[in-house]
Structure formats: structure tokens, C-alpha cells
Scaffold this motif. Sequence first.
Motif, short mmCIF file in Angstrom:
data_model
loop_
_atom_site.label_atom_id
_atom_site.label_comp_id
_atom_site.label_asym_id
_atom_site.label_seq_id
_atom_site.Cartn_x
_atom_site.Cartn_y
_atom_site.Cartn_z
N GLY A 158 105.19 43.72 58.23
CA GLY A 158 104.69 42.66 58.91
C GLY A 158 103.42 42.43 58.94
N ALA A 159 102.54 43.63 57.84
CA ALA A 159 101.06 43.97 58.39
C ALA A 159 100.89 42.49 57.31
N PHE A 160 99.02 42.32 57.68
CA PHE A 160 98.19 41.18 57.79
C PHE A 160 97.73 41.36 56.27
N ARG A 161 97.87 40.58 55.59
CA ARG A 161 97.63 40.81 53.85
C ARG A 161 96.35 39.98 53.63
N ALA A 162 95.48 39.16 54.91
CA ALA A 162 94.19 38.51 54.22
C ALA A 162 93.63 38.73 55.77
N PRO A 163 91.81 39.43 55.49
CA PRO A 163 90.97 38.80 57.04
C PRO A 163 92.00 37.40 57.43
N ASP A 164 92.10 36.64 57.33
CA ASP A 164 91.73 35.28 57.87
C ASP A 164 93.45 35.25 58.68
N ASP A 165 93.87 35.86 58.34
CA ASP A 165 95.23 35.58 58.92
C ASP A 165 95.23 36.73 60.55
N ALA A 166 94.46 37.64 60.59
CA ALA A 166 94.28 38.11 61.78
C ALA A 166 92.60 37.62 62.61
N LEU A 167 91.97 36.90 62.48
CA LEU A 167 90.62 36.40 62.98
C LEU A 167 91.41 35.04 64.34
N GLY A 168 90.95 36.44 65.68
CA GLY A 168 90.81 35.83 66.52
C GLY A 168 92.14 36.03 67.15
N GLN A 169 92.48 36.67 67.33
CA GLN A 169 93.68 37.79 67.69
C GLN A 169 93.07 39.67 68.19
N VAL A 170 93.82 39.08 69.46
CA VAL A 170 93.55 40.17 71.12
C VAL A 170 94.58 41.30 70.35
N PRO A 171 93.96 42.69 70.50
CA PRO A 171 94.39 43.71 70.75
C PRO A 171 95.23 44.11 72.13
#
Length: 235
Positions: A101-114
Motif C-alpha cells: 500500500g505504499a504511495f508510488r507518487a508524491p502527489d498521492d500523499a500531498l495534503g495528507q496528515v500523519p
Amino acid sequence: MIVLTSASPPPPVARAPLPPPLPAARGTVRAQVRAAVWHGRFVLAAACLGLAAACAVRALSPPPPATTPVVVLAHDVPAGTALTAHDLVLVDVPVGTAPGGAFRAPDDALGQVPAVDLPARLPLTPSVLADAQLAGPDGTVVVAVRLDDPAVAALLAPGLHLDLVAARLEGGPGETVARRALVRSAPGVAPEGGGLLGAPAVDVAAPVLVAVTPQEAVRIAEASVSSRLVAVVVR
């Protein structure tokens, strides 16, 4: 009586001129090449051996492992911080080591919050992130605002900026309780009841989620008790 006299010398004999000397004979081009190769045979043999050794090493070396791109953190990120492009790095890792399930592109994680504090170089997966829909930029909080006109609320798209004005029910001058509030996307909420032909009733529209400062959130809460809130779209 016989008188003897010395005989006169014979006339000189003319000699033919000597031919010019022959030029030095030069070997053919092939002979010169063969001579050069013979003199440099040791250097040539060493070069051939080195080339053969390099080819053997390459042929016996195992192929590089297959890799896949994974988004990792460029530095430590505290919990509750919305991720930006500055926080993300794309690296190639062996296929067998990439977490599921790891993100493959930076755009997939933009705006996400840890959801928790995350260390640098950690591969990002959805399991370590909170629901980014209910998060705002740094220094803001997200509040639900029920506007005076539900029809206007239905037209507000995420990303718009609003000035929220509180109009007193008894009349009088209005008061701006929040400036440039950022509209956030809200989770899908099924409206209660319905309008004509099953359409959702306008007066039960879901509230608008906006990101404001903590001080503005207090003013909005106070105004929502005794005032009507009106949204003004600004740049």
C-alpha cells in the motif's frame, strides 16, 4: 748503330662515370605494421587479457535487483502536519522490501496528515496517516459552519476562501468573524428527508467545513448562537 730511346707513355684511357648510389630500400606498409606489433606484443597481450577479464566479471555478476518507486519522508514530520512537496521524496527500493500500500507518487500523499510523529526516510502508507479531509493548514482548526442560506452552502467547493459575516437576528450592523476561511472537503453525509421527486431538501444541507484560526473559531461559535452567518467569497 742502333740508338735506343725511351718509349712514350700510352695515352690515358677514359673511364665511364660511376652510377649514383641506390636509395635505401624501405619495407612495405605490411612489414612495418608487423614490426610494430612484434615490438609491442607484450603491451597488446596485457590489454587483451584485461579486456577478457572485464568481460568475464560482467558475465558472472548477478543482474541488479528489480526496484519500484516509493514515497518516503525527507525529514521528521510531527503528527497533525499536512504534508507538502518539501516533505516528500521519491526513491527506488527493491520490490521485496516495499511495504504494501505504499504511495508510488508524491502527489498521492500531498495534503495528507500523519496520525503520529513520523521519522525521516519512512515509506508512507495510508495506515500511518489520518483523514486529511478534516485537517487544515498549519496554525488552523477546522470548524463546521451552518450558513443562513443552505443553497449557498451547496455551491461552495473545497479550496475557496470565505469571509464569514455574522448578522444579528434583531438587526443592526454585521460583524466579520473570520477572514479568508478555507473551505475543506466534507465526508459524504446523506441528507435527512427529501425534497420534490426525492431531491434533498434545501433546508437540511450539510454544514460547511472551514479552516480558521483558533480565535476565529471562538467568534464563530459565539455568533452562531445569536446571529445568522453569511459567506462572502474572496480571493
